[in-house]
Structures are given as C-alpha cells and as structure tokens.
Enzyme design. Structure first.
Site, PDB file in Angstrom:
ATOM      1  N   LYS A  51     -37.381  98.205   7.491  1.00 62.24           N
ATOM      2  CA  LYS A  51     -36.263  96.990   8.488  1.00 62.24           C
ATOM      3  C   LYS A  51     -35.347  96.304   7.682  1.00 62.24           C
ATOM      4  CE  LYS A  51     -37.313  96.549  13.078  1.00 62.24           C
ATOM      5  NZ  LYS A  51     -37.473  96.315  14.109  1.00 62.24           N
ATOM      6  N   LEU A  73     -39.634  83.936  17.787  1.00 58.27           N
ATOM      7  CA  LEU A  73     -39.185  82.958  18.906  1.00 58.27           C
ATOM      8  C   LEU A  73     -39.717  82.524  19.416  1.00 58.27           C
ATOM      9  CD1 LEU A  73     -36.135  85.261  19.837  1.00 58.27           C
ATOM     10  CD2 LEU A  73     -35.902  83.325  18.765  1.00 58.27           C
ATOM     11  N   LYS A 175     -29.394  85.066  28.968  1.00 57.12           N
ATOM     12  CA  LYS A 175     -28.450  85.135  28.171  1.00 57.12           C
ATOM     13  C   LYS A 175     -27.960  84.207  28.852  1.00 57.12           C
ATOM     14  CE  LYS A 175     -27.214  86.544  24.472  1.00 57.12           C
ATOM     15  NZ  LYS A 175     -27.955  86.321  23.068  1.00 57.12           N
ATOM     16  N   VAL A 202     -21.071  95.124  22.188  1.00 53.16           N
ATOM     17  CA  VAL A 202     -20.641  94.873  20.770  1.00 53.16           C
ATOM     18  C   VAL A 202     -20.894  96.962  20.528  1.00 53.16           C
ATOM     19  CG1 VAL A 202     -20.438  94.812  18.342  1.00 53.16           C
ATOM     20  CG2 VAL A 202     -21.483  93.555  20.410  1.00 53.16           C
TER      21      VAL A 202
END
Ligand code: NAP
Length: 359
Positions: A51, A73, A175, A202
C-alpha cells in the site's frame, strides 16, 4: 485578498497527512515532497508495504522525505506521535464508499469521530499552526434538487447540506457531520486556523491506480458495461485530483487562506463524461451511448447499482448542479485544467495498468 508570494511560504516544514494511502493524499504528498517538506504519513498499517509502494517511489525521486506512523481514526489519541512537532496537519482520511451496510459504523463514526480525534490532538500539539480538513462539496448540498430549491445561480461556500441523513445519501451526511465537527472544535481554541477544502467529484490519474476511492469505481463502471443500456443524466461538479492537491497546499501555506474553499473545475454530468470517453477511446469499451429516461432508471436503477436508490434518482437525475469556484481561483490561485484532459488521462492510466480491458 492579495495572495502572498508562493516562494515565501513554501520553505520546508514538518507536516502530517492523515489517510496518506488515499487517492487524494497521493498527489498532495507528491506536491509536498516536491517542495522539500518532511511528511509524517499517518496510515492504518505501516507494515503493508504494498500500500505504500507508490509513496516510496515518490520519495526516491523528490527532495522531501516521508516518515510513516500507525494511526486509526477510531483509536483515540492515535495521531499523537504522527503529529508531534508538525506545523501543519492535513486531515484527508475518511471512508469514501457508497456501498455500506451500516452507515453509522462504516461512514459517520470514522468521519466525525475521526475528525474529532485528529483535531483534538491538534489542540494538544503545541507546534500546530494550521489544520486543513478535506471536506467535500457534498457538505454544501445533499441532492441536486437542493440546488434548484435554493433559487441561487450557484452554490457557494455559504451553503450547507441540510437534506442528507443516515438513510439517504449517508456518505454526504458523514462529510457534513465531520466538517461541522471540525468548525465546532476550531472555535474552542486560537492556536491554529482551520481551513477546509471542499472538492467536487475528483477524477484524474492517481499516483497509485489501485485506490479504493469511489472515483475509481465510477470510472471502471463506465467501461465494464454497467451502464451499457444507458446512463442517467446525473449532474456533477468535477475536478482534477492535481488541482485538489494544489488547493490543499494553498489552504495550508497561504497565510491569508481562511474558511471553506469549493474546488470544482466544471459543472458537468455523467453523460458528458461518457461522451468524452467515447470520443477518445472509441468502441473498444461498452461505454454508455444514450441517456436513460428518468422514469426507466427510477424503475431499474436499484437493480443496476444498489447505491442508486429511488429517492437518490428522483432527487438528482435531470437536475443540474452549479458550483461557484471563484473563491478558490481568487484566493488560492487555482488554475483548473479542462475536463477532457482529466477524464482522458485517468482512463488511459486504467488501460495502461490493465484495470480496464477492451472487450
Ligand atoms: P480513498 O482513496 O478511499 O482514501 C481514503 C483514505 O482514508 C485512505 O487512506 C484510508 O486508509 C483512510 N481511512 C479510511 N478509514 C480510516 C480509518 N478508520 N482510520 C484511518 N484511515 C482511514 O478516498 P479519496 O477519494 O482519496 O478520499 C480522500 C478524502 O477526500 C476523503 O476525506 C473524501 O471524503 C474526500 N473527498 C473525495 C472526493 C472524491 O471524489 N474522491 C471528493 C470530495 C472529497 P486505508 O488505505 O487504510 O483504507
């Protein structure tokens, strides 16, 4: 606002990037290394060499350097080591998936509690002067129908998503909740300034093409026949991943940067993206050739793709969305490249890496 001379604010610094393995973070880290910064890359598993291979390859050729730190997180305090002595924190980590079973656990908790975890750590880290949070344009509106209902010519940084929930557009909800949490925490201190970057959808080539981001899922779906019987006329704002990286740099290093920045090159649509692909790559792939009528996609959409719920389709198909990108141009100096270049280069990368193959 007069933008400071770039050379004065790009002297090498120590910066932290959360979610360093991600699609958006890849280009951000490339730009940081080009400018000679020392990047503290916070990743879930620093032992997963596969990764990190694309970041290692960048580091070999560029003046800056990377140190990896393990952080999650949802593990309180886990960004302490990665953030130590950093002046700038880029918080990009957040799950970007539309295919979830438990939206609270898989999306909202990591987005909101993760933002709290990172920003509370920034309060405890005396070196931090600026925090840049990667939010999204979906924190500005929920469905395209909201744009019409707003009665405005464009959606701007003044707008907020008020229509998403755990059961309807849960990613957008995650979000929105995360960005609200960021502003709430920012107000409790005066050590650092919060700036948010709110990109539209994106696209563009990744530093690694093996990203889990929905940006790649969408592009592969266009080529694998998912939409061969037609594509819904879904309006989207689009932006190149390289401009998103530039926006993060501006948000971090331009002293006067403040508030939210909508980052969107063009107000486009799914059929327009399919048309660009057909024009560039011909008939080698089963690209959608026609727009599927709204009534039909409303009926069959959920069968084609579980993320296309009837409510999502009813409130988005056939509605344009218009995003005001002028603040990003004026204050961050962003120059947006044409959509054709973004879409074509992304797809070419998928062909080169044999992620999509001609039929
Ligand atoms: P991505 O490639 O899937 O990157 C997401 C990153 O978040 C990965 O590095 C992932 O780490 C990390 N992450 C997820 N859950 C985590 C956890 N529990 N703990 C630590 N790290 C975790 O997606 P992306 O498109 O680059 O998205 C990056 C940011 O841009 C997100 O905040 C997203 O909401 C935002 N954004 C994206 C778009 C778009 O169109 N792509 C548009 C607007 C905003 P692993 O590699 O370990 O999974």
């Amino acid at each position: 606002m007069v933008i400071s001379n770039r050379s004065t604010f790009m002297s090498p610094r120590q910066v932290m990037v959360s979610g360093a393995t991600g699609y958006v973070a890849g280009w951000l880290i490339k730009r940081l290394l080009e400018a000679g910064h020392h990047v503290h890359a916070a990743v879930r598993d620093p032992a997963n060499k596969q990764k990190l291979a694309h970041l290692e390859a960048l580091q070999a050729d560029l003046p800056g350097n990377i140190t990896y730190f393990a952080a999650d997180l949802l593990a309180e305090g886990s960004y302490a080591e990665a953030m130590a002595d950093c002046e700038i924190v880029f918080h990009t980590a957040s799950p970007f998936s539309l295919r979830v079973k438990d939206a609270q656990r898989e999306l909202v908790d990591p987005a909101k509690l993760g933002t709290r975890n990172v920003l509370e750590q920034a309060k405890r880290t005396s070196s931090v002067r600026r925090v840049v949070v990667t939010s999204s344009y979906v924190a500005v509106f929920g469905d395209n129908a909201d744009f019409l209902a707003s009665g405005k010519p464009f959606l701007s940084e003044d707008d907020w998503n008020t229509t998403s929930s755990l059961t309807h557009q849960p990613y957008s909800f995650s979000k929105t909740e995360a960005e609200k949490e960021a502003w709430k925490i920012a107000q409790t201190q005066d050590q650092w300034r919060l700036v948010t970057v709110n990109p539209a959808f994106v696209m563009g080539p990744g530093i690694s093409p093996y990203a889990t981001s929905e940006s790649f899922n969408f592009m592969t779906q266009l080529a694998d026949g998912t939409f061969k019987s037609g594509i819904p006329n879904f309006g989207v704002g689009l932006v190149d991943v390289r401009e998103v990286a530039d926006a993060h740099l501006g948000a971090a290093f331009i002293p006067e940067a403040e508030g939210r920045y909508l980052i969107s090159a063009e107000n486009s649509s799914f059929p327009e993206i399919a048309q660009i692909l057909r024009d560039q790559f011909g008939d080698d792939f089963p690209f959608p050739k026609r727009i599927i009528p709204k009534g039909l996609i409303w009926l069959i959409g959920p069968l084609i793709d579980k993320t296309l719920s009837r409510r999502v389709l009813a409130r988005n198909v056939g509605y344009p969305v218009k995003i005001d990108n002028r603040k990003s141009i004026r204050e961050l100096g962003i120059t947006y490249r044409p959509l054709e270049e973004t879409v074509t280069q992304m797809f070419q990368q998928l062909i080169d890496e044999e992620i999509v193959v001609p039929s």
